[in-house]
Design an enzyme around this catalytic site. Structure first.
Site, PDB file in Angstrom:
ATOM      1  N   ASP A   1     -11.129 -61.632 -20.419  1.00 24.34           N
ATOM      2  CA  ASP A   1     -12.185 -62.492 -20.961  1.00 24.34           C
ATOM      3  C   ASP A   1     -13.541 -62.241 -20.313  1.00 24.34           C
ATOM      4  O   ASP A   1     -14.561 -62.734 -20.803  1.00 24.34           O
ATOM      5  CB  ASP A   1     -11.816 -63.967 -20.780  1.00 24.34           C
TER       6      ASP A   1
ATOM      7  N   ARG B   1     -15.334 -57.983 -29.448  1.00 22.50           N
ATOM      8  CA  ARG B   1     -16.206 -58.118 -28.287  1.00 22.50           C
ATOM      9  C   ARG B   1     -16.773 -56.781 -27.803  1.00 22.50           C
ATOM     10  O   ARG B   1     -17.825 -56.771 -27.159  1.00 22.50           O
ATOM     11  CB  ARG B   1     -15.482 -58.842 -27.153  1.00 22.50           C
TER      12      ARG B   1
END
Length: 456
Positions: free
Chosen positions: A326, A357
């Site tokens: 993350d 991402r």
């Protein structure tokens, strides 16, 4: 960009030193699991420090829909009166998990081996994320899923009437997949085994033991094997949730790149499966100091002091990815301020998060004057070192809280302000982010404000 998004955007202006104490919220991963295991237990579970974000609130509402009593006390502690292992009731309505991939995958795992049917949905971002990686192993227990193409939400999961324990070798380095299978194993007879080639965060195993489940972990030639004995009687617990290291990453990294900064993050998790970011920052030359190491609620925690630092680019080991999956967007922002190149490999999992991402990070950096290269599962950032990051760009958050926060941190240390088109999604994981950063000295303002004043 729509007028609505402009009004909900946020701009970070070049700031002076960040100083003070960053009391970041409770760990999101542990908060989800505490609510779910509390609901599967007999008696009361009392949770202190629960992350009261949108994602976690959705999980709490889901546990109510399955029959557990979930309430927030006046003292801020959360009380869960569980229904016992295998005791979920069939919900009356669709289970809305908002933006939370962790929430929906863990909840489906817990429900898959109970004789109930439930339909799951979420926001636009969550509805685009693949669920087959969870529904396929759950089908081996006897559950049956019907959803959109690619196994995407909305999805209906029919739980197994007579579940069978399974042995599952996970093809993905994903704590969500592992945890979904282990939660399904709680309501199946016998022993359920999960083998993972690369160790992922172990909050589920730790919490299982705390609630009274029999779970063992052993090292094998082909990886780590986790075994849970099904149909235990779980007992409600008192849980203190440590501060989230993934949330702490934002003030920590902002302090490292903003000259003259010196902050402390108290009581942050030091779980060894979550330390990849801090190991990498130390490799880059970061001034990080941990003190008062202790154990809270079965999880190691410590106080972290961070001071701004001159950083160097590094090659991040691919096997570190599961312990910091993350944190790559904010680490890429840090890399933009380092001397030399930083290379990230083995990060294909980032393509299927709240957004792609890798692409979102690359486009955001390019918009602010940073050179990047990318591939299917890798990213290279050319650090600008003493030249500084130009900034001045507007970044699309893409309904992704970590992208939004990462680029607001970039704007605090760049030469020109950086805007994020829609900051509302930050509340899914870090309510109060803007206020906390402003208290440290960050200059944040609404995009339709234009004042650039701290705390606006």
């Amino acid at each position: 960009m729509s007028d609505q998004n402009v009004q909900n955007g946020l701009t970070a202006w070049p700031s002076g030193p960040l100083r003070g104490e960053a009391r970041v919220p409770g760990d999101k991963s542990i908060s989800h699991r505490a609510l779910i295991l509390g609901a599967l237990s007999v008696g009361e579970t009392v949770i202190s420090g629960l992350l009261e974000s949108g994602d976690v609130q959705h999980t709490g509402r889901a546990m109510r829909a399955f029959g557990a009593a979930v309430e927030r006390g006046r003292d801020g502690r959360w009380h869960v009166h569980g229904v016992g292992t295998g005791g979920f009731a069939e919900p009356d309505d669709v289970i809305d998990c908002g933006n939370s991939g962790t929430g929906v995958r863990l909840i489906m795992g817990a429900a898959a081996t109970q004789p109930i049917t439930a339909t799951y949905t979420g926001d636009r971002s969550l509805r685009s994320r693949p669920m087959a990686r969870v529904t396929e192993p759950l089908a081996r227990f006897g559950a049956h899923a019907v959803g959109r193409a690619g196994g995407r939400l909305p999805l209906t999961l029919v739980g197994a009437n007579d579940p069978l324990p399974i042995a599952f070798e996970s093809p993905h380095p994903s704590a969500q997949v592992k945890s979904a299978v282990l939660l399904a194993g709680l309501s199946a007879p016998g022993r359920t085994h999960v083998i993972e080639a690369v160790a992922t965060r172990d909050h589920t195993e730790r919490m299982f033991r705390g609630f009274g489940a029999e779970v063992t972990t052993s090292e094998k030639a082909d990886g780590r094997e986790i075994t849970v004995v099904g149909q235990p009687e779980l007992t409600g617990q008192a849980i203190t949730v440590p501060r989230d290291p993934s949330s702490a990453a934002f003030p920590v990294c902002a302090a490292l790149i903003t000259e003259g900064s010196d902050i402390v993050v108290p009581g942050v998790s030091r779980n060894p499966t979550r330390t990849g970011l801090y190991e990498t920052l130390l490799d880059m030359g970061a001034d990080l100091t941990f003190s008062r190491e202790r154990v809270t609620g079965g999880e190691p925690v410590a106080d972290l002091r961070v001071r701004s630092s001159r950083l160097s680019g590094v090659d991040v080991p691919p096997d570190r990815a599961p312990s910091m999956i993350d944190e790559y967007p904010i680490l890429a922002v840090v890399a933009a301020f380092a001397e030399g190149r930083t290379t990230f490999r083995g990060i294909g999992e980032l393509r299927v998060k709240e957004s792609d991402r890798i692409d979102a990070t690359a486009r955001g950096l390019e918009a602010n004057g940073v050179t990047v290269e990318e591939g299917r599962d890798w990213l290279v950032v050319d650090g600008r070192g003493g030249d500084g990051v130009p900034g001045g760009g507007t970044v699309a958050a893409r309904l992704d809280h970590r992208i939004a926060m990462a680029f607001l941190c970039l704007g605090l240390a760049s030469r020109a302000p950086v805007s994020v088109d829609d900051a509302r999604v930050i509340d899914t994981s870090f309510p109060g982010f803007a206020a906390l950063m402003s208290q440290l000295g960050a200059r944040l303002a609404g995009n339709n404000d234009g004042t650039g004043a701290a705390g606006d």
